[in-house]
Design a protein around this motif. Structure first.
Motif, PDB file in Angstrom:
ATOM      1  N   ARG A 102      -9.178   6.459  -2.532  1.00 43.68           N
ATOM      2  CA  ARG A 102      -9.756   5.138  -2.810  1.00 43.68           C
ATOM      3  C   ARG A 102      -8.828   4.024  -2.334  1.00 43.68           C
ATOM      4  O   ARG A 102      -9.286   3.005  -1.838  1.00 43.68           O
ATOM      5  N   LEU A 103      -7.527   4.218  -2.487  1.00 45.02           N
ATOM      6  CA  LEU A 103      -6.557   3.240  -1.997  1.00 45.02           C
ATOM      7  C   LEU A 103      -6.621   3.147  -0.481  1.00 45.02           C
ATOM      8  O   LEU A 103      -6.587   2.057   0.079  1.00 45.02           O
ATOM      9  N   ARG A 112       0.826  -1.207   0.000  1.00 43.01           N
ATOM     10  CA  ARG A 112       0.000   0.000   0.000  1.00 43.01           C
ATOM     11  C   ARG A 112       0.857   1.252   0.000  1.00 43.01           C
ATOM     12  O   ARG A 112       0.564   2.220  -0.699  1.00 43.01           O
ATOM     13  N   TYR A 149      -7.765  11.726  -5.306  1.00 46.12           N
ATOM     14  CA  TYR A 149      -8.953  10.879  -5.226  1.00 46.12           C
ATOM     15  C   TYR A 149      -8.573   9.400  -5.281  1.00 46.12           C
ATOM     16  O   TYR A 149      -9.109   8.581  -4.528  1.00 46.12           O
ATOM     17  N   LEU A 150      -7.641   9.053  -6.164  1.00 49.35           N
ATOM     18  CA  LEU A 150      -7.206   7.657  -6.246  1.00 49.35           C
ATOM     19  C   LEU A 150      -6.476   7.238  -4.972  1.00 49.35           C
ATOM     20  O   LEU A 150      -6.596   6.087  -4.539  1.00 49.35           O
ATOM     21  N   ILE A 191      -8.596   0.621  -7.723  1.00 48.70           N
ATOM     22  CA  ILE A 191      -7.915   1.737  -8.376  1.00 48.70           C
ATOM     23  C   ILE A 191      -7.842   1.410  -9.858  1.00 48.70           C
ATOM     24  O   ILE A 191      -7.071   0.551 -10.270  1.00 48.70           O
ATOM     25  N   CYS A 217      -5.362  12.352  -8.756  1.00 50.26           N
ATOM     26  CA  CYS A 217      -4.363  11.569  -8.001  1.00 50.26           C
ATOM     27  C   CYS A 217      -4.748  11.477  -6.527  1.00 50.26           C
ATOM     28  O   CYS A 217      -4.652  10.415  -5.914  1.00 50.26           O
ATOM     29  N   VAL A 240      -1.656  -0.490 -10.323  1.00 43.96           N
ATOM     30  CA  VAL A 240      -1.694   0.902  -9.884  1.00 43.96           C
ATOM     31  C   VAL A 240      -0.624   1.710 -10.614  1.00 43.96           C
ATOM     32  O   VAL A 240      -0.844   2.854 -10.998  1.00 43.96           O
ATOM     33  N   GLN A 285     -10.503   0.420  -1.895  1.00 49.27           N
ATOM     34  CA  GLN A 285     -11.359   0.303  -3.062  1.00 49.27           C
ATOM     35  C   GLN A 285     -10.493   0.120  -4.303  1.00 49.27           C
ATOM     36  O   GLN A 285      -9.289   0.336  -4.270  1.00 49.27           O
ATOM     37  N   LEU A 344       1.132   6.834  -6.852  1.00 55.33           N
ATOM     38  CA  LEU A 344       0.043   7.748  -7.177  1.00 55.33           C
ATOM     39  C   LEU A 344       0.375   9.216  -6.895  1.00 55.33           C
ATOM     40  O   LEU A 344      -0.473  10.083  -7.114  1.00 55.33           O
TER      41      LEU A 344
END
Length: 142
Positions: free
Chosen positions: A110-111, A25, A106-107, A117, A104, A57, A115, A32
């Protein structure tokens, strides 16, 4: 007497939690990062030891950065004559950069929330490529 076994009621202690998921992660968060995420993304794609999630990712991050860079570069080549055209061009470039940065972030959110990607248009291209390879493999030889 509980109807669940003792094993099912046991709470995981921190030493039982997998460390690989945290490492992955963090690596995905670095991928990202706007602009600077290109370096860890490229390393993750080149290195064979990265997991599939990290490579996915990385592909999303690189596709997003390349899209932004091409659009931004195309706006830089617009001949500007007059103040209003120059202001409009600069506003569009600022909007592109802000959108890239926001996407970026927002992603990354989500990570953080565990959620998926993915970019929809990138997924469509991957599915199209996969369906072509399946059709090619099923084609009978004459």
């Amino acid at each position: 007497m509980s109807r669940y076994s003792k094993r099912d009621r046991q709470i995981e202690t921190p030493d039982q939690i997998s460390r690989d998921s945290t490492k992955e992660r963090i690596e995905m968060f670095f991928c990202l990062m706007p602009i600077f995420g290109l370096i860890p993304s490229a390393i993750a794609l080149v290195r064979q030891r990265s997991s599939r999630k990290v490579r996915d990712v990385s592909q999303v991050a690189i596709a997003l950065m390349l899209t932004w860079a091409i659009a931004y570069g195309a706006m830089g080549g617009v001949p500007t004559e007059g103040a209003t055209l120059q202001v409009t061009s600069e506003l569009i470039k600022a909007t592109l950069s802000s959108g890239y940065f926001s996407l970026c972030m927002y992603l990354m959110y989500r990570l953080y929330r565990h959620q998926a990607i993915a970019l929809p248009w990138l997924r469509v291209m991957a599915e199209l490529k996969q369906s072509r390879s399946i059709k090619r493999d099923q084609k009978p030889d004459n």
